[in-house]
Design an enzyme around this catalytic site. Structure first.
Site, PDB file in Angstrom:
ATOM      1  CG  ASP A 142      -1.697  -1.280   1.401  1.00  0.00           C
ATOM      2  OD1 ASP A 142      -2.153  -1.836   0.388  1.00  0.00           O
ATOM      3  OD2 ASP A 142      -1.824  -1.734   2.542  1.00  0.00           O
ATOM      4  CD  GLU A 185      -9.464  -2.179  -0.670  1.00  0.00           C
ATOM      5  OE1 GLU A 185      -9.828  -2.368   0.499  1.00  0.00           O
ATOM      6  OE2 GLU A 185      -8.930  -3.056  -1.371  1.00  0.00           O
TER       7      GLU A 185
END
Length: 507
Positions: free
Chosen positions: A21, A190
């Protein structure tokens, strides 16, 4: 591992290990990157680059996870999820979501700190992937975040808030600004990153799941919407599955680049760099017309020597390098400093010595993304029966090789493993004598993260056991680990394991 490159090109991935991420910013001529660290400590790794291709690890922003008692034992898939890194008002800021606690932020005057204690900006279950925006045009500040259905029962939508400019509080109850249930074919939206560009509010956010999804772009004239959407990066006919979730950065010369991850099983989420430009319709174009590039011309930045986050360690004075993280908040005296070289790990007493997955005192680093050989020398300095130390490949399943003091006082070379469904380890090969209490331990990690174990106790190298296929946890790639343990019920200090000359070399 460094990205393969020439003077004119680079090859993806630029970070071939589990830097999950990623988010990236530029401050002056320097680029900085952070990534998810989940339940490992220290958390929030800080990487630096001058060319977006070669990166070094310069520190961590989070010394301990909070609340401290919740992370006294391993919670491998919890903790720090999907941070956002920003620079505002001459300070560095990192926001992240803990799916069980809420949204935190910390800040510092310099990338190396000192960083503030975590401030809980928004408490709640399932609040993840936050990203702030300070709007220089209006002086307003905003925050967007996503939702984890496992905690909240909600997913596939993004919630926006007005935020106090000092990032200590939110100024409203929040509003859903993108509901992807209303977008045909979209699911698991997301990881939003929030920007201002060309008079628009932009949200770059992935959807479709970590292994199979795509990168979306959303734009609106007002922060609270309505937003238009477009897919701007997807696998197409490449071998880069799920290319998404990352950050946009602009170089001093005005080039645009996008950093994102690719999920690679036991290797975790490796990091790619994509060229980015703005199309005639005003939307961003990533990669090769929306497909990931494998090789590309380097960014227009001053040439830099090849570099990568450190892996090797001689443990000078008993200190370990920045690449190492504990599997939970560390206890006092787990690693002791001394006058020589080598990592001296105390044989920590534990009722969970039969299962490395439950132990907070395992010192870990990321599994290399390419075939490699891992070696370390070990001496067991413990007279206590049952004391052990070793080198592990740790995930939902695990395997380790090392030394153990037997009941008859001798030291044995042991190799053990546990399947993902097993509650405790068992032998992977027959124990054998290690008469000098020393061993050279070796793991050859081949393609597909298939690991072959070897040892040398003074009579030459020998293979041990069957091939072990490394496995990830749900969100975290497999880890390499060093540990020292002792039975829970013994008296006094149980001794230590001394590790020297840790090396990872390409096969």
């Amino acid at each position: 591992m460094t990205a393969q490159q020439t003077d004119l090109t680079y090859r993806n991935p630029i970070l071939d290990a589990d830097w999950s991420d990623p988010d990236v910013i530029r401050v002056g001529d320097d680029f900085y990157l952070t990534a998810s660290s989940f339940g490992r400590v220290p958390g929030l790794p800080l990487l630096h680059s001058r060319d977006l291709v070669n990166w070094t690890l310069v520190g961590h922003a989070l010394d301990r996870l909070e609340p401290a008692d919740a992370f006294a034992t391993p919670r491998h898939d919890c903790g720090v999820w999907a941070p956002s890194l920003r620079h505002h008002d001459d300070r560095f800021w990192i926001f992240w979501g803990d799916p069980d606690q809420g949204i935190y932020q910390i800040n510092a005057p310099e990338i190396r700190g000192p960083w503030t204690r975590p401030h809980l900006l928004k408490a709640g279950k399932g609040l993840i992937d936050p990203c702030p925006l300070w709007d220089d045009e209006t002086g307003e500040a905003y925050l967007v975040h996503a939702w984890a259905r496992s905690r909240s029962g909600i997913k596939n939508r993004l919630t926006g808030h007005r935020m106090h400019p000092d990032a200590t509080s939110l100024l409203d109850e929040g509003k859903v600004i993108v509901d992807a249930d209303r977008i045909p074919g979209w699911f698991t939206l997301e990881g939003p990153k929030l920007y201002r560009h060309d008079g628009w509010f932009w949200i770059l956010a992935p959807a479709g799941g970590v292994e199979t999804g795509w990168q979306g772009a959303f734009r609106s004239r007002g922060f609270f919407g309505p937003y238009e959407e477009k897919v701007v990066l997807e696998q197409k006919d490449t071998d880069v599955n799920g290319p998404h979730q990352g950050g946009w950065v602009r170089t001093p010369s005005g080039e645009d680049w996008f950093v994102h991850f690719q999920q690679r099983g036991a290797y975790g989420r490796v990091v790619h760099l994509q060229p980015m430009r703005w199309g005639a319709d005003g939307w961003p174009v990533l990669g090769d017309d929306g497909a990931p590039v494998a090789v590309h011309e380097r960014p227009d930045l001053p040439p830099q020597p090849p570099a990568a986050p450190a892996t090797d360690d001689d443990f000078p004075g008993g200190r370990y390098g920045r690449q190492w993280q504990w599997t939970a908040n560390p206890g006092d005296g787990w690693a002791t400093q001394h006058s020589g070289d080598g990592l001296r790990l105390t044989c920590v007493r534990s009722a969970d010595a039969h299962d490395l997955r439950r132990l907070p005192s395992v010192l870990t680093q990321r599994l290399p993304g390419r075939p490699a050989v891992v070696e370390v020398e070990l001496r067991l300095d413990s007279e206590e029966p049952g004391a052990r130390a070793g080198l592990a490949v740790l995930g939902d399943a695990f395997s380790w090789i090392g030394l153990q003091r037997a009941a008859d006082g001798t030291v044995q070379l042991v190799h053990r493993f546990a399947e993902g469904v097993a509650e405790q380890e068992r032998d992977a090969d027959h124990p054998r004598p290690a008469p000098e209490g020393r061993a050279l331990l070796r793991i050859e990690i081949g393609s597909g993260a298939r690991c072959r174990f070897f040892h040398d106790v003074g009579d030459g190298p020998r293979s041990s056991g069957q091939v072990f296929a490394a496995t990830p946890w749900r969100w975290v790639g497999a880890l390499l680990g060093l540990f020292a343990l002792a039975p829970e019920d013994g008296p006094g200090h149980a001794g230590a394991g001394l590790f020297t000359h840790f090396r990872i070399t390409a096969m």
